[in-house]
Design an enzyme around this catalytic site. Structure first.
Site, mmCIF file in Angstrom:
data_model
loop_
_atom_site.group_PDB
_atom_site.id
_atom_site.type_symbol
_atom_site.label_atom_id
_atom_site.label_comp_id
_atom_site.label_asym_id
_atom_site.label_seq_id
_atom_site.Cartn_x
_atom_site.Cartn_y
_atom_site.Cartn_z
ATOM 1 N N LYS A 17 -18.620 8.316 -6.937
ATOM 2 C CA LYS A 17 -19.382 8.069 -8.171
ATOM 3 C C LYS A 17 -19.746 6.591 -8.326
ATOM 4 C CE LYS A 17 -17.134 9.159 -11.824
ATOM 5 N NZ LYS A 17 -16.605 7.809 -12.164
ATOM 6 N N THR A 60 -19.844 4.302 -5.958
ATOM 7 C CA THR A 60 -20.752 3.978 -4.858
ATOM 8 C C THR A 60 -22.175 4.428 -5.183
ATOM 9 O OG1 THR A 60 -18.948 4.189 -3.262
ATOM 10 C CG2 THR A 60 -21.187 4.350 -2.393
ATOM 11 N N ARG A 96 -16.720 -0.377 -14.911
ATOM 12 C CA ARG A 96 -15.407 -0.769 -15.420
ATOM 13 C C ARG A 96 -14.726 -1.716 -14.432
ATOM 14 N NH1 ARG A 96 -12.042 4.442 -16.155
ATOM 15 N NH2 ARG A 96 -13.192 5.035 -14.295
ATOM 16 N N LYS A 120 -5.791 4.782 -5.046
ATOM 17 C CA LYS A 120 -7.204 4.549 -4.770
ATOM 18 C C LYS A 120 -7.482 3.390 -3.826
ATOM 19 C CE LYS A 120 -10.406 4.858 -7.844
ATOM 20 N NZ LYS A 120 -11.226 4.664 -9.055
ATOM 21 N N ALA A 133 -9.749 6.974 -17.888
ATOM 22 C CA ALA A 133 -10.602 8.082 -18.341
ATOM 23 C C ALA A 133 -9.823 9.354 -18.615
ATOM 24 C CB ALA A 133 -11.685 8.361 -17.303
ATOM 25 N N PHE A 172 -14.067 9.608 -13.873
ATOM 26 C CA PHE A 172 -13.737 10.940 -13.390
ATOM 27 C C PHE A 172 -14.892 11.930 -13.576
ATOM 28 C CE2 PHE A 172 -9.215 9.455 -14.260
ATOM 29 C CZ PHE A 172 -8.982 9.163 -12.931
ATOM 30 N N PHE A 197 -22.102 12.870 3.368
ATOM 31 C CA PHE A 197 -21.095 12.365 4.292
ATOM 32 C C PHE A 197 -21.580 12.596 5.724
ATOM 33 C CE2 PHE A 197 -18.552 11.944 0.700
ATOM 34 C CZ PHE A 197 -17.243 11.567 0.980
ATOM 35 N N TRP A 231 -24.014 4.878 0.733
ATOM 36 C CA TRP A 231 -22.809 4.352 1.397
ATOM 37 C C TRP A 231 -23.164 3.812 2.779
ATOM 38 C CZ3 TRP A 231 -20.120 5.726 5.884
ATOM 39 C CH2 TRP A 231 -18.849 5.148 6.025
#
Length: 558
Positions: free
Chosen positions: A71, A73, A94, A105, A273, A301, A382, A410
């Site tokens: 998200k 990215t 954030r 993470k 979140a 999230f 991906f 990405w």
């Protein structure tokens, strides 16, 4: 391919004053934190008050899975793509908390060729905002216990103190403690505990205040506990709000950085979140809307948590209206929602993918039908994703009358987001929203508002309230706090309150185990499942791979 940190460290950054100048800001508008970070003066928002707001784009996602959704990215890549198309754009994110950075993470500044930089600084300490929040929180905690030690003229019941200390680290050992031991000189013994700093109400207050006066007013309204007669005791009664605001005066200013492609980015504030409201600061968003034609922001999230709170709390308080919403999904994550084994996600599995798309469909319905907002589905591609799998998602979205676009930011940066940016611009310019709705009227009873979230957004059948929750709701409504919006504390991994239930379940009941008022922030927190305000570290924390060499070069932040 290079790691995220290697890509970030190989990029030549522009001086932050140059980034600021491109936004029409002067050196006097920026407090420098080195060459590549700056804080924007609080006066900028006031000075630009008469300017028309730009268009606000909210990026959200399906319920997250271990397969990853991307998200942040996607948010960064979309902002870069809009800039590439000649649109004056600012990204609003954030700030990462040290807890997740060292926990599960790792870094949280985007990924691949869609990152905000300097990523090491952003992930580690940054401009000190989160530390300031922790200091302000703990100053109030110290003043509470000092007041009790020196006679307790407010008649605070030490068994009903709701204010906890905080620390910006995942440390389960500190969830429940006993302090004030070893005699009268060391305070009054009582049960206490720590929350992670980003779960502190002070963080939520910082992120929902538009100026220093509002910040002080919200701090003043914090309920720290209750008297022996059951009356609320506030921060204002302890005369703590002025000193707390003094600690937070610089933290209130939005942080300005840049992406790898030099798009301006405000990275400011970081409420959790799944515990708090999960959005970057209101002052950063409002300032960005005055300085840019398009502002791309994210909510934490999945859309059941972040987007719902963004709309029902942040937009309501800040009088904001998104022009478009982007829902991020991946083939891999949708397969997991469809029951596929996480070890076999590279294998073709149309049955699992089709079943998992139901989770995406629920979020689409919520954004379009419940909130009345136009949207685009971003399929975050991906390596190894098959065209046939992407086509199935396209087909399902088309059946719902929803645009979808493949995002490859990405791997390709802004070039990989051109299709997505084009779809977003199209719905903003040619298919604007017919209407914008909040999910509920804040004047409804607390239980009814919670039930509307569970049945309307999660798709549940009913809500069960524990005896403790019912007792707290009665007290909250009696004290006049019942007309505040609801902030659900729920697992991010499921539409239910059980993290193991994926996909789009039906007929479930959500249990609310407790309810508390965050009177300063201006919402009521409903706690479900086993959500904790102080996370723990995993078996193999990301901290084990983070290091720094003799030249000061950091590694391991993914």
């Amino acid at each position: 391919m290079k790691t995220d940190i290697e890509i970030a460290q190989s990029t030549e950054l522009k001086p932050i004053l140059e980034i600021a100048r491109n936004l029409g800001l002067s050196p006097d508008d920026i407090d420098l934190y080195g060459n590549y970070k700056g804080k924007v003066s609080s006066n900028v928002l006031k000075e630009n008050d008469n300017k028309k707001d730009g268009k606000l784009i909210l990026v959200t996602a399906i319920n997250p899975t271990p397969a990853g959704e991307g998200k942040t990215t996607t948010t960064v890549g979309l902002g870069d793509a809009l800039s590439r198309l000649g649109k004056k754009t600012i990204i609003a994110l954030r700030e990462p908390s040290l807890g997740p950075v060292f926990g599960v993470k790792g870094g949280a500044a985007g990924g691949g060729y869609a990152q905000v930089v300097p990523m090491e600084d952003i992930n580690l300490h940054f401009t000190g905002d989160i530390h300031a929040v922790g200091a302000a929180n703990n100053l109030l905690a110290a003043m509470i216990d000092n007041h009790i030690y020196h006679g307790n003229s407010l008649n605070i019941d030490i068994t009903q103190i709701t204010w906890r200390r905080c620390l910006d680290m995942n440390d389960r050992q500190l969830r429940f403690i006993i302090d004030g031991l070893k005699g009268k000189a060391n305070g009054v013994p009582r049960e206490d505990g720590f929350d992670i700093t980003v779960a502190s109400e002070v963080m939520a207050i910082l992120c929902l205040s538009s100026d220093i006066d509002e910040l002080k007013e919200r701090l003043r309204n914090i309920v720290i506990g209750y008297t022996k007669e059951g009356e609320p005791v506030t921060c204002g009664q302890l005369k703590a709000e002025g000193a707390m605001a003094a600690i937070l005066k610089d933290a209130l200013k939005p942080n300005l950085v840049q992406t790898l492609e030099h798009t301006p980015a405000f990275v400011h504030g970081g409420p959790f979140a799944n515990i708090a409201h999960g959005c970057s600061s209101l002052i950063a968003t409002k300032t960005a809307l005055k300085l840019a034609d398009y502002v791309v922001t994210e909510a934490g999230f999945g859309a059941d948590l972040g987007a719902e709170k963004f709309i029902d709390i942040k937009c309501r308080i800040g009088n904001l209206k998104p022009s478009a919403v982007v829902i991020v999904a991946t083939v891999r994550a949708l397969k997991l929602h469809g029951g596929a084994n996480k070890k076999n996600l590279a294998e073709e599995n149309f049955a699992a993918l089709e079943k998992g798309i139901a989770n995406l469909e629920k979020h689409i319905e919520n954004i379009h039908d419940k909130f009345g907002l136009p949207l685009v589905v971003a399929i975050n591609k991906f390596p190894g994703d098959r065209d046939s799998e992407l086509e199935l998602i396209y087909e399902k979205c088309n059946k719902m009358g929803v645009e979808a676009a493949v995002s490859e930011v990405w791997a390709k940066g802004s070039e990989g987001g051109i299709e997505l940016a084009g779809r977003v611009l199209d719905i903003i310019e040619n298919r604007p929203s017919d209407g914008f709705n909040y999910l509920y009227d804040v004047n409804l009873p607390v239980k009814e508002k919670i039930k509307l979230i569970v049945t309307g957004i999660y798709g549940g059948k009913d809500v069960e309230f524990s005896g403790e929750a019912l007792k707290e709701i009665k007290k909250i409504e009696k004290l006049g706090f019942g007309k505040l919006p609801i902030c659900m504390a729920k697992t991010q991994y499921s539409l239910t309150d059980d993290p193991k239930v994926t996909g789009r379940p039906e007929g479930f009941t959500v249990t609310v185990r407790n309810v508390k008022v965050s009177a300063g922030a201006g919402f009521i927190v409903a706690l479900t499942g086993d959500i904790m305000t102080m996370p723990g570290l995993p078996a193999i924390p990301a901290a084990e791979t983070i290091d720094v060499d003799s030249q000061g070069r950091i590694t391991g932040l993914f």
